[in-house]
Enzyme design. Sequence first.
Site, mmCIF file in Angstrom:
data_model
loop_
_atom_site.group_PDB
_atom_site.id
_atom_site.type_symbol
_atom_site.label_atom_id
_atom_site.label_comp_id
_atom_site.label_asym_id
_atom_site.label_seq_id
_atom_site.Cartn_x
_atom_site.Cartn_y
_atom_site.Cartn_z
ATOM 1 N N GLY A 197 0.799 -1.213 0.000
ATOM 2 C CA GLY A 197 0.000 0.000 0.000
ATOM 3 C C GLY A 197 0.830 1.260 0.000
ATOM 4 N N LYS A 219 13.175 -1.418 -0.706
ATOM 5 C CA LYS A 219 11.767 -1.018 -0.531
ATOM 6 C C LYS A 219 11.659 0.431 -0.993
ATOM 7 C CE LYS A 219 9.206 -2.319 2.985
ATOM 8 N NZ LYS A 219 7.922 -2.774 2.450
ATOM 9 N N ASP A 253 1.653 -4.212 12.235
ATOM 10 C CA ASP A 253 1.113 -4.890 11.048
ATOM 11 C C ASP A 253 1.689 -6.298 10.931
ATOM 12 O OD1 ASP A 253 -0.453 -5.099 8.755
ATOM 13 O OD2 ASP A 253 1.133 -4.380 7.449
#
Length: 671
Positions: A21, A40, A134
């Site tokens: 996301g 990333k 998360d």
Amino acid sequence: MKPGYVLSGRYKVVETLGEGGMANVYLAYDLILKRNVAVKLMRLDLRDNEAAIRRFRREAISLTELVHPNIVSIYDIDEDNGTQFLVMEYVEGMDLKSYIAQNYPLSYEQVVNIMDQVLSAVEEAHAHDIIHRDLKPQNILINADGQVKITDFGIALATSEYSLTQTNTLMGSVHYLSPEQARGSVVTKQSDIYSLGIILFELLTSRVPYQGETAVSIALKHFQNDMPSVRSFDSQIPQALENVVLKATAKNLTERYQNASEMKDDIETALSYTRSNEGKWEPASIIEDETKVLEPLSAQQVKKNIGLGDKKDGSEKDGKPKKKWSKKKKWLIWSLIAAAIFVLIIFITALAMSPKDVTVPDLQGMNETEAKTALESQQLSIGNIIRRDSTKYDKGQVISSSPTVGSSVRQDSKVDLIISKGPEKNVFGNYKGQSYAKVKSKLENKGVTVVKETKSSNSVAKGEIISQNISSKKKVVWDQTTVRFVVSSGAKKVILRDLTGYTEKSVEDYAEELGLALNIENDSSGSSSTGLVVSQEPAANTRVEAGDTLNVVLGSTSESSSSDESQQSSSSSSSESSSTNTFSVRVNIPYQASSSSTQSSTGSSESSSTMNTIQIYLQDDNHSYSDIYQQFTISSDTSVTLPFTLSGSDTGKYKIVRDGQVIAEKTDVTS
């Protein structure tokens, strides 16, 4: 990002590993350290979102302090064309979601081993006050040897406010969402423990406990529905292992594991024989008093409660007649009753509407707008704001609050904030012309990284700073600054040519080219060709630098207007020529490579290459053998020309000394 693209000139993209996301993950090759890494890269649509960038960098920096065998290491934080990216350890294997799909059913020993590694990593993160937020199988990697590594620690915080628009991302995370996260409450370390309980559920059953068509419907089940029993899927699962799932996913935080260490200790003994007959864990019963509905009182009952009911007019219990109440008295009594009821209603209403005690939320790291929203959710507001320098928090972020986080205050109270002005900035300053050694020591004590580049200079003394790459008026943060100084190595040294036979004009041009001071003399002996150099000082092959003096002697002849004088001069010249002889001898000096051990400033022994020091002694009519004729250094084989002036049958001599040792000597030099 296409394969082959090189980020920041160092990380070459190989392939895409996954998309999220907030960021996409790529396999890349580190061109400097020659190894595979995971990169990333923040999504392009968030590239201009300052809040996302700030959180992305802040969370990434905080992760650099996490060093644990079960946590993916962060190697680098950088940006490319304005896009932030992290460089992480690359784990060859798969995520836990894929591992479960390929290897289910797992042995209970495998399940306990995987959870033990995961809990060990979470325990380390919580010890540094870092909450994952998360945790899910997609963020847990496992290699071929069964070693587990957790990734994306803390990055979920940056994702949370953006992922609601990313349906796939939210659907992937909501299955592991704690009830307090689903309600929008403050996230704590126990929120991670709840997610770990769901992951354990999936390891045992290969599925998640709650299903739904939308993320909202699944989120509602997390705080409304009871946790399904894993033993209903597999009755062979030990009750002690199911109890770990139930306690980790307890809705009430007081009944859930208080920390990762508790859960780790519990699961490590879940398969032991001593717990084989353990009963099912149940949450503490919540006693709720039944609500009783009171029927409204009748007028007679009201009268009876105040001593007026069930009595006949004009009579007493003992049969004696009683005095009747007048209408005026009855009206007064009913008025008092109504007033009492009204006051009671007001009191109860005021009590219900009076401010309640609330807890001050954790505002650290938030900007002013975010802090205001968090306070308003608790019916609090921002009070005074003080702004201070901070190296830990970016400009505009909350450093602390007063009252502090976790304090109990009344609703509608004001909370004072201390907000960061960013790191303290100072004017860098002008260091040109100053001693590099002193400036370096001064700046490094302030945290500045100093880089040196040397350059020869005819105008700046050796060891002094010629230039700097940072403007003297620029304001900088000392410990975030790297400066490059160009430092003078002194005037450039050159090897002097053999100028014998040069014309006066050629010598002048040569001296001007090297910046040498030229001194020209004429040979009074008249034994040499007119206008050409017959000798020089310093000698050929001597190292000189700008500003040195070059002495040359030009040959000349005398003239006479009469034939007798010409003959006399010719006779004199012939006589002088026979009595004085000027010539030169060319000598080759071999270079000898050697190594000397020097002691560095740190105390360690270092080896450095040395040059040869050459000393020449010369004896003729103009030089004494006891004096050094010439001294210089060489780094390669070098030839020199030695000038001799000898009278009559005299002989000259010379001696070459290299590093204190005589390497050549001749005592019978003649033309």
